[in-house]
Design a protein around this motif. Sequence first.
Motif, PDB file in Angstrom:
ATOM      1  N   ALA A   1      -3.037   0.847  14.594  1.00 47.18           N
ATOM      2  CA  ALA A   1      -2.322  -0.312  14.046  1.00 47.18           C
ATOM      3  C   ALA A   1      -1.888  -0.071  12.587  1.00 47.18           C
ATOM      4  N   ASP A   2      -1.067  -0.969  12.062  1.00 48.69           N
ATOM      5  CA  ASP A   2      -0.321  -0.686  10.835  1.00 48.69           C
ATOM      6  C   ASP A   2      -1.216  -0.496   9.606  1.00 48.69           C
ATOM      7  N   PRO A   3      -0.767   0.353   8.670  1.00 46.39           N
ATOM      8  CA  PRO A   3      -1.594   0.697   7.510  1.00 46.39           C
ATOM      9  C   PRO A   3      -1.451  -0.266   6.333  1.00 46.39           C
ATOM     10  N   ILE A   4      -0.761  -1.365   6.492  1.00 46.81           N
ATOM     11  CA  ILE A   4      -0.538  -2.265   5.368  1.00 46.81           C
ATOM     12  C   ILE A   4      -1.340  -3.555   5.558  1.00 46.81           C
ATOM     13  N   GLN A   5      -0.954  -4.354   6.535  1.00 42.76           N
ATOM     14  CA  GLN A   5      -1.623  -5.645   6.684  1.00 42.76           C
ATOM     15  C   GLN A   5      -2.836  -5.571   7.614  1.00 42.76           C
ATOM     16  N   PHE A   6      -2.708  -4.898   8.757  1.00 37.72           N
ATOM     17  CA  PHE A   6      -3.852  -4.829   9.672  1.00 37.72           C
ATOM     18  C   PHE A   6      -5.002  -4.069   9.017  1.00 37.72           C
ATOM     19  N   ARG A   7      -4.696  -2.906   8.411  1.00 33.08           N
ATOM     20  CA  ARG A   7      -5.767  -2.131   7.787  1.00 33.08           C
ATOM     21  C   ARG A   7      -6.441  -2.927   6.670  1.00 33.08           C
ATOM     22  N   GLY A   8      -5.633  -3.701   5.935  1.00 33.38           N
ATOM     23  CA  GLY A   8      -6.211  -4.543   4.898  1.00 33.38           C
ATOM     24  C   GLY A   8      -7.086  -5.636   5.481  1.00 33.38           C
ATOM     25  N   ALA A   9      -6.593  -6.283   6.543  1.00 32.28           N
ATOM     26  CA  ALA A   9      -7.294  -7.442   7.086  1.00 32.28           C
ATOM     27  C   ALA A   9      -8.628  -7.062   7.732  1.00 32.28           C
ATOM     28  N   ASP A  10      -8.658  -5.964   8.444  1.00 34.42           N
ATOM     29  CA  ASP A  10      -9.884  -5.607   9.171  1.00 34.42           C
ATOM     30  C   ASP A  10      -9.953  -4.089   9.338  1.00 34.42           C
ATOM     31  N   GLN A  11     -10.587  -3.446   8.363  1.00 33.11           N
ATOM     32  CA  GLN A  11     -10.569  -1.971   8.340  1.00 33.11           C
ATOM     33  C   GLN A  11     -11.291  -1.346   9.522  1.00 33.11           C
ATOM     34  N   LEU A  12     -12.367  -1.973   9.963  1.00 32.72           N
ATOM     35  CA  LEU A  12     -13.134  -1.363  11.051  1.00 32.72           C
ATOM     36  C   LEU A  12     -12.366  -1.427  12.376  1.00 32.72           C
ATOM     37  N   THR A  13     -11.754  -2.568  12.660  1.00 32.46           N
ATOM     38  CA  THR A  13     -10.972  -2.678  13.896  1.00 32.46           C
ATOM     39  C   THR A  13      -9.751  -1.762  13.834  1.00 32.46           C
TER      40      THR A  13
ATOM     41  N   LEU B   1       0.826  -1.212   0.000  1.00 28.20           N
ATOM     42  CA  LEU B   1       0.000   0.000   0.000  1.00 28.20           C
ATOM     43  C   LEU B   1       0.864   1.267   0.000  1.00 28.20           C
TER      44      LEU B   1
ATOM     45  N   THR C   1     -16.118  -5.139  17.442  1.00 28.63           N
ATOM     46  CA  THR C   1     -16.099  -5.200  15.972  1.00 28.63           C
ATOM     47  C   THR C   1     -16.319  -6.628  15.487  1.00 28.63           C
TER      48      THR C   1
ATOM     49  N   ARG D   1     -16.956 -10.285  10.793  1.00 29.75           N
ATOM     50  CA  ARG D   1     -18.123  -9.529  10.316  1.00 29.75           C
ATOM     51  C   ARG D   1     -17.773  -8.676   9.092  1.00 29.75           C
TER      52      ARG D   1
ATOM     53  N   GLU E   1      -7.031  -3.257  -0.637  1.00 30.81           N
ATOM     54  CA  GLU E   1      -7.473  -3.343   0.764  1.00 30.81           C
ATOM     55  C   GLU E   1      -8.751  -4.165   0.868  1.00 30.81           C
TER      56      GLU E   1
ATOM     57  N   PHE F   1      -9.166 -12.083   4.379  1.00 29.84           N
ATOM     58  CA  PHE F   1      -9.071 -12.298   5.825  1.00 29.84           C
ATOM     59  C   PHE F   1     -10.352 -12.930   6.361  1.00 29.84           C
TER      60      PHE F   1
ATOM     61  N   LYS G   1      -7.963  -7.744   0.448  1.00 28.75           N
ATOM     62  CA  LYS G   1      -7.327  -8.286   1.657  1.00 28.75           C
ATOM     63  C   LYS G   1      -8.391  -8.579   2.717  1.00 28.75           C
ATOM     64  N   GLU G   2      -9.376  -7.695   2.809  1.00 27.42           N
ATOM     65  CA  GLU G   2     -10.407  -7.899   3.824  1.00 27.42           C
ATOM     66  C   GLU G   2     -11.261  -9.128   3.501  1.00 27.42           C
TER      67      GLU G   2
END
Lengths: 170, 297
Positions: free
Chosen positions: B46-58, A69, A151, A163, A88, A95, A91-92
């Motif tokens: 939290a990090d803007p690469i993997q965490f943001r990709g994996a779960d944007q709301l959290t 990114l 969440t 979710r 993104e 996941f 990725k979501e």
Amino acid sequence: MLLSIEFQARDQLLERSKAIERCFRCGTCALVCPVTRYGEGYNPRDTFVYDVLSSGEPATNQNLWSCALCYKCYEVCPQDVNIPKVFESLKEIAFENGWAPANVVALVESVIRTGTSFPITDACRRMRAELNLSPFAPKGIGDLREIAKNTGLEGEIDRLKVRKVGDGEQ
Amino acid sequence: MANNKYAFFRGCLIPIRYPHLEYVARLVLPQVGIQLMDLEEFTCCADPIQFRGADQLTWLAIAARNISLAEEAGLDVICLCNGCFNSLAMANDLLKKEPKLRAKVNRILADTGHQFEGDIEIKHFLKAIADDIGIERLGSYVKAPLHGLNIATHTGCHLTSPQGILGFDDPIDPSVLDSLVAALGAEPVDYDLKSLCCGVGFSLSGKTGASSLLLKDKLENMREYGADCIAVGCPFCYQQFDLGQLAASRKYQFDFKLPVLYYLQILGLAMGYSIEEMQYGAHKIKDESFERKLRRG
């Protein structure tokens, strides 16, 4: 749509980012993409972006996670496709479905359980003591557990069925 | 002297793996009028690469909680890492612009006792220096100008993009960090691959071949234009140019070494500290001709 995105998750992805329809495969993104330039198997015609987006089910493509990114493609895209947002979203989806690599799942878990992305090691404690820095121990971990519970991430992380992002998203 | 107080967001990588950079930040920044207030409740961004990709709301809720802590203290945030800056600044922008999303995140935060209000700014330390002190006035802190030292600057991706939101510098042709090293008497090197990513993403995902190939191009290009060392403002870029260079150098047998310095180390050198005091001893990549140039000055 000139970029042929024919896969199961297509409609799901379009819901999250309508701009993918504007791609006309000019390849400008490939000129600035470090993954296309240095990732194994890519060249200016077979680019990282096309590799992921032309997969039958792009969210299962493990190469997706090579995208750091860096947003260079976003900065130069003449069609305002917002490729990072597409990635993104993929990725979501990955996941949620349990297709994310183990190291990513471990990272997410580390953050919500310990408040840090990296383990606090003995080497860290020793280096900090030598520099007269106080020990590093983030507080507020309880809050992260509350957040992850609310969440839906907490409790579900092992099952990796998280979710969906609901209303209010761009 | 400028006197600006910030909530000090150290992130994870610096306090855990590179505490010598935290030491340098705590030593140098207050001397140029930037006060660092510790908020112990901060967590990973939290990090803007993997965490943001994996779960944007959290991701958004964790960033919002960190921001709310600074809001409660009535302070803007200063970050030491491009990643932390990118996460917090993008979350701050998104939550300020989207009332429905903010309400949703505040419902998620309700049990923690914190709420996002949207009344502070997030700054990277390079932006704080450029804004609060200003590039022209920075020279007044220089006691040992770094004349003759050629520096290849690497601004990094997550400090500049998306430019429309972060507003720090041009991501395709960055120049702010060049101005910041020039203000210390050093010579910024105008190399071709300045906006190329450091490649730490490859290293972090185990793709060492791609990491080394990228570094070979980038480091050789810096060297070709006469660089003595590299300047960065991000601990991930620092890790890549230090540890990553070690790996790339083994693979490609470079006939040179290009030490990487975090900008605050360079600022400290210009303020009169020795390279030992700036914790050069903790670096993996060291180079004698670079050290000689500094000692001669």
